[in-house]
Design a protein around this motif. Sequence first.
Motif, PDB file in Angstrom:
ATOM      1  N   GLU A  88      63.530 -46.676 103.865  1.00  0.00           N
ATOM      2  CA  GLU A  88      63.449 -48.141 103.892  1.00  0.00           C
ATOM      3  C   GLU A  88      64.786 -48.779 104.247  1.00  0.00           C
ATOM      4  O   GLU A  88      64.846 -49.976 104.540  1.00  0.00           O
ATOM      5  CB  GLU A  88      62.967 -48.662 102.540  1.00  0.00           C
ATOM      6  CG  GLU A  88      63.933 -48.470 101.394  1.00  0.00           C
ATOM      7  CD  GLU A  88      63.388 -49.009 100.077  1.00  0.00           C
ATOM      8  OE1 GLU A  88      63.206 -50.244  99.971  1.00  0.00           O
ATOM      9  OE2 GLU A  88      63.148 -48.198  99.165  1.00  0.00           O
ATOM     10  N   LEU A  89      65.853 -48.006 104.257  1.00  0.00           N
ATOM     11  CA  LEU A  89      67.160 -48.541 104.638  1.00  0.00           C
ATOM     12  C   LEU A  89      67.319 -48.527 106.152  1.00  0.00           C
ATOM     13  O   LEU A  89      66.920 -47.565 106.818  1.00  0.00           O
ATOM     14  CB  LEU A  89      68.282 -47.704 104.007  1.00  0.00           C
ATOM     15  CG  LEU A  89      68.368 -47.693 102.486  1.00  0.00           C
ATOM     16  CD1 LEU A  89      69.476 -46.743 102.043  1.00  0.00           C
ATOM     17  CD2 LEU A  89      68.607 -49.094 101.943  1.00  0.00           C
ATOM     18  N   PRO A  90      67.904 -49.561 106.728  1.00  0.00           N
ATOM     19  CA  PRO A  90      68.165 -49.554 108.176  1.00  0.00           C
ATOM     20  C   PRO A  90      69.267 -48.540 108.511  1.00  0.00           C
ATOM     21  O   PRO A  90      70.049 -48.151 107.635  1.00  0.00           O
ATOM     22  CB  PRO A  90      68.626 -50.984 108.461  1.00  0.00           C
ATOM     23  CG  PRO A  90      69.196 -51.461 107.159  1.00  0.00           C
ATOM     24  CD  PRO A  90      68.380 -50.806 106.084  1.00  0.00           C
ATOM     25  N   PHE A  91      69.309 -48.137 109.771  1.00  0.00           N
ATOM     26  CA  PHE A  91      70.352 -47.210 110.203  1.00  0.00           C
ATOM     27  C   PHE A  91      71.720 -47.883 110.086  1.00  0.00           C
ATOM     28  O   PHE A  91      71.834 -49.107 110.210  1.00  0.00           O
ATOM     29  CB  PHE A  91      70.123 -46.775 111.653  1.00  0.00           C
ATOM     30  CG  PHE A  91      68.821 -46.077 111.882  1.00  0.00           C
ATOM     31  CD1 PHE A  91      68.191 -45.370 110.871  1.00  0.00           C
ATOM     32  CD2 PHE A  91      68.200 -46.138 113.124  1.00  0.00           C
ATOM     33  CE1 PHE A  91      66.973 -44.735 111.085  1.00  0.00           C
ATOM     34  CE2 PHE A  91      66.989 -45.502 113.351  1.00  0.00           C
ATOM     35  CZ  PHE A  91      66.370 -44.803 112.331  1.00  0.00           C
ATOM     36  N   PRO A  92      72.781 -47.118 109.864  1.00  0.00           N
ATOM     37  CA  PRO A  92      74.127 -47.703 109.794  1.00  0.00           C
ATOM     38  C   PRO A  92      74.435 -48.535 111.034  1.00  0.00           C
ATOM     39  O   PRO A  92      74.102 -48.150 112.157  1.00  0.00           O
ATOM     40  CB  PRO A  92      75.041 -46.475 109.713  1.00  0.00           C
ATOM     41  CG  PRO A  92      74.181 -45.396 109.164  1.00  0.00           C
ATOM     42  CD  PRO A  92      72.800 -45.652 109.688  1.00  0.00           C
ATOM     43  N   ASP A  93      75.066 -49.684 110.815  1.00  0.00           N
ATOM     44  CA  ASP A  93      75.392 -50.618 111.905  1.00  0.00           C
ATOM     45  C   ASP A  93      76.899 -50.570 112.168  1.00  0.00           C
ATOM     46  O   ASP A  93      77.694 -51.016 111.341  1.00  0.00           O
ATOM     47  CB  ASP A  93      74.971 -52.028 111.506  1.00  0.00           C
ATOM     48  CG  ASP A  93      75.180 -53.044 112.620  1.00  0.00           C
ATOM     49  OD1 ASP A  93      75.849 -52.705 113.620  1.00  0.00           O
ATOM     50  OD2 ASP A  93      74.682 -54.175 112.490  1.00  0.00           O
ATOM     51  N   TYR A  94      77.278 -50.031 113.321  1.00  0.00           N
ATOM     52  CA  TYR A  94      78.692 -49.903 113.680  1.00  0.00           C
ATOM     53  C   TYR A  94      79.152 -50.989 114.647  1.00  0.00           C
ATOM     54  O   TYR A  94      80.265 -50.932 115.155  1.00  0.00           O
ATOM     55  CB  TYR A  94      78.949 -48.532 114.312  1.00  0.00           C
ATOM     56  CG  TYR A  94      78.662 -47.373 113.389  1.00  0.00           C
ATOM     57  CD1 TYR A  94      79.553 -47.023 112.380  1.00  0.00           C
ATOM     58  CD2 TYR A  94      77.495 -46.616 113.528  1.00  0.00           C
ATOM     59  CE1 TYR A  94      79.293 -45.959 111.536  1.00  0.00           C
ATOM     60  CE2 TYR A  94      77.232 -45.553 112.685  1.00  0.00           C
ATOM     61  CZ  TYR A  94      78.127 -45.226 111.693  1.00  0.00           C
ATOM     62  OH  TYR A  94      77.861 -44.173 110.852  1.00  0.00           O
ATOM     63  N   SER A  95      78.311 -51.977 114.899  1.00  0.00           N
ATOM     64  CA  SER A  95      78.633 -52.977 115.916  1.00  0.00           C
ATOM     65  C   SER A  95      79.840 -53.830 115.544  1.00  0.00           C
ATOM     66  O   SER A  95      80.477 -54.410 116.426  1.00  0.00           O
ATOM     67  CB  SER A  95      77.413 -53.883 116.156  1.00  0.00           C
ATOM     68  OG  SER A  95      77.070 -54.609 114.982  1.00  0.00           O
ATOM     69  N   LEU A  96      80.170 -53.905 114.250  1.00  0.00           N
ATOM     70  CA  LEU A  96      81.297 -54.715 113.812  1.00  0.00           C
ATOM     71  C   LEU A  96      82.608 -53.928 113.749  1.00  0.00           C
ATOM     72  O   LEU A  96      83.651 -54.485 113.455  1.00  0.00           O
ATOM     73  CB  LEU A  96      81.002 -55.322 112.439  1.00  0.00           C
ATOM     74  CG  LEU A  96      79.771 -56.237 112.368  1.00  0.00           C
ATOM     75  CD1 LEU A  96      79.501 -56.659 110.931  1.00  0.00           C
ATOM     76  CD2 LEU A  96      79.967 -57.465 113.242  1.00  0.00           C
ATOM     77  N   PHE A  97      82.521 -52.636 114.019  1.00  0.00           N
ATOM     78  CA  PHE A  97      83.701 -51.778 114.004  1.00  0.00           C
ATOM     79  C   PHE A  97      84.240 -51.606 115.428  1.00  0.00           C
ATOM     80  O   PHE A  97      83.479 -51.655 116.397  1.00  0.00           O
ATOM     81  CB  PHE A  97      83.351 -50.385 113.467  1.00  0.00           C
ATOM     82  CG  PHE A  97      82.935 -50.362 112.024  1.00  0.00           C
ATOM     83  CD1 PHE A  97      83.811 -49.952 111.042  1.00  0.00           C
ATOM     84  CD2 PHE A  97      81.645 -50.729 111.656  1.00  0.00           C
ATOM     85  CE1 PHE A  97      83.422 -49.915 109.717  1.00  0.00           C
ATOM     86  CE2 PHE A  97      81.245 -50.701 110.331  1.00  0.00           C
ATOM     87  CZ  PHE A  97      82.142 -50.294 109.357  1.00  0.00           C
ATOM     88  N   GLU A  98      85.535 -51.382 115.543  1.00  0.00           N
ATOM     89  CA  GLU A  98      86.134 -51.063 116.840  1.00  0.00           C
ATOM     90  C   GLU A  98      86.055 -49.551 117.051  1.00  0.00           C
ATOM     91  O   GLU A  98      87.071 -48.850 117.097  1.00  0.00           O
ATOM     92  CB  GLU A  98      87.578 -51.554 116.889  1.00  0.00           C
ATOM     93  CG  GLU A  98      87.719 -53.066 116.783  1.00  0.00           C
ATOM     94  CD  GLU A  98      89.156 -53.524 116.938  1.00  0.00           C
ATOM     95  OE1 GLU A  98      89.725 -53.351 118.039  1.00  0.00           O
ATOM     96  OE2 GLU A  98      89.717 -54.044 115.959  1.00  0.00           O
ATOM     97  N   VAL A  99      84.814 -49.068 117.197  1.00  0.00           N
ATOM     98  CA  VAL A  99      84.597 -47.623 117.226  1.00  0.00           C
ATOM     99  C   VAL A  99      85.209 -46.952 118.452  1.00  0.00           C
ATOM    100  O   VAL A  99      85.462 -45.745 118.436  1.00  0.00           O
ATOM    101  CB  VAL A  99      83.082 -47.298 117.157  1.00  0.00           C
ATOM    102  CG1 VAL A  99      82.514 -47.673 115.800  1.00  0.00           C
ATOM    103  CG2 VAL A  99      82.320 -48.008 118.272  1.00  0.00           C
ATOM    104  N   ASP A 100      85.468 -47.729 119.510  1.00  0.00           N
ATOM    105  CA  ASP A 100      86.067 -47.130 120.694  1.00  0.00           C
ATOM    106  C   ASP A 100      87.482 -46.632 120.429  1.00  0.00           C
ATOM    107  O   ASP A 100      88.016 -45.821 121.200  1.00  0.00           O
ATOM    108  CB  ASP A 100      86.085 -48.145 121.845  1.00  0.00           C
ATOM    109  CG  ASP A 100      86.832 -49.422 121.488  1.00  0.00           C
ATOM    110  OD1 ASP A 100      86.554 -49.964 120.400  1.00  0.00           O
ATOM    111  OD2 ASP A 100      87.675 -49.864 122.281  1.00  0.00           O
ATOM    112  N   LYS A 101      88.087 -47.068 119.321  1.00  0.00           N
ATOM    113  CA  LYS A 101      89.439 -46.632 118.968  1.00  0.00           C
ATOM    114  C   LYS A 101      89.432 -45.387 118.075  1.00  0.00           C
ATOM    115  O   LYS A 101      90.480 -44.839 117.780  1.00  0.00           O
ATOM    116  CB  LYS A 101      90.196 -47.760 118.278  1.00  0.00           C
ATOM    117  CG  LYS A 101      90.440 -48.974 119.173  1.00  0.00           C
ATOM    118  CD  LYS A 101      91.227 -50.048 118.452  1.00  0.00           C
ATOM    119  CE  LYS A 101      91.485 -51.246 119.357  1.00  0.00           C
ATOM    120  NZ  LYS A 101      92.245 -52.325 118.660  1.00  0.00           N
TER     121      LYS A 101
END
Length: 213
Positions: free
Chosen positions: A143-156
């Motif tokens: 019931e939990l959504p998948f982790p949301d990384y859109s707010l992280f600067e993951v390209d770094k």
Amino acid sequence: IGVAYLCAYLKQQGHLVSVYDDGLLNRQSLVDSVRDLKPDLIGVTSFSYCYDYALECIDTVKSDFDIPVVIGGPHVSVAKKEVFNDSNVDFAIIKEGEFSLIQLLTFIEQNKSDFSSIGNLIWRRGTQIIENEDMAFIDNLDELPFPDYSLFEVDKYVSTQIKTTAIITSRGCPYACSYCATLLSMGRGFRKRSAENVFAELKQRYKEGYREF
């Protein structure tokens, strides 16, 4: 990944979320972000090895702003009330944070001052430090959504550059090893996501370019 789970769940419940990554940004950017966003609540997470950094973030925020701060993460699940002796944090959430954090935000929005009904919460009432009852662990992890990384600067992140990402397929552990905090932070009961749910996340990450999990 724990913060990414919280981000996803908060956004699913209609809350606006922003992330400050102390590993990538300087402390002045934290002050600037808080001043610009004027959030209702600031959350800090911490493992034991970076606990001092978390305390520095809390001190920075509390010295400049009158905004409630909640701390969570594995260290807090072990230390519990001790974190209130180390900082002037307002709240602490132990164990799983999704449901407790939503309730805390709701109470803050409603200007409530009694937080005693929120499970997994430790809080200040005047000079008292109150530890509420534990909340039941989330049984259905699907019931939990998948982790949301859109707010992280993951390209770094180095892991992102080599197209590697983490997937959590279960929570809890049937054992109780003395050197491991999982028993205290995620419980002894082993709870697993369904194969279909895990595969759906794998497909999503694959479309995002990840090749190692």
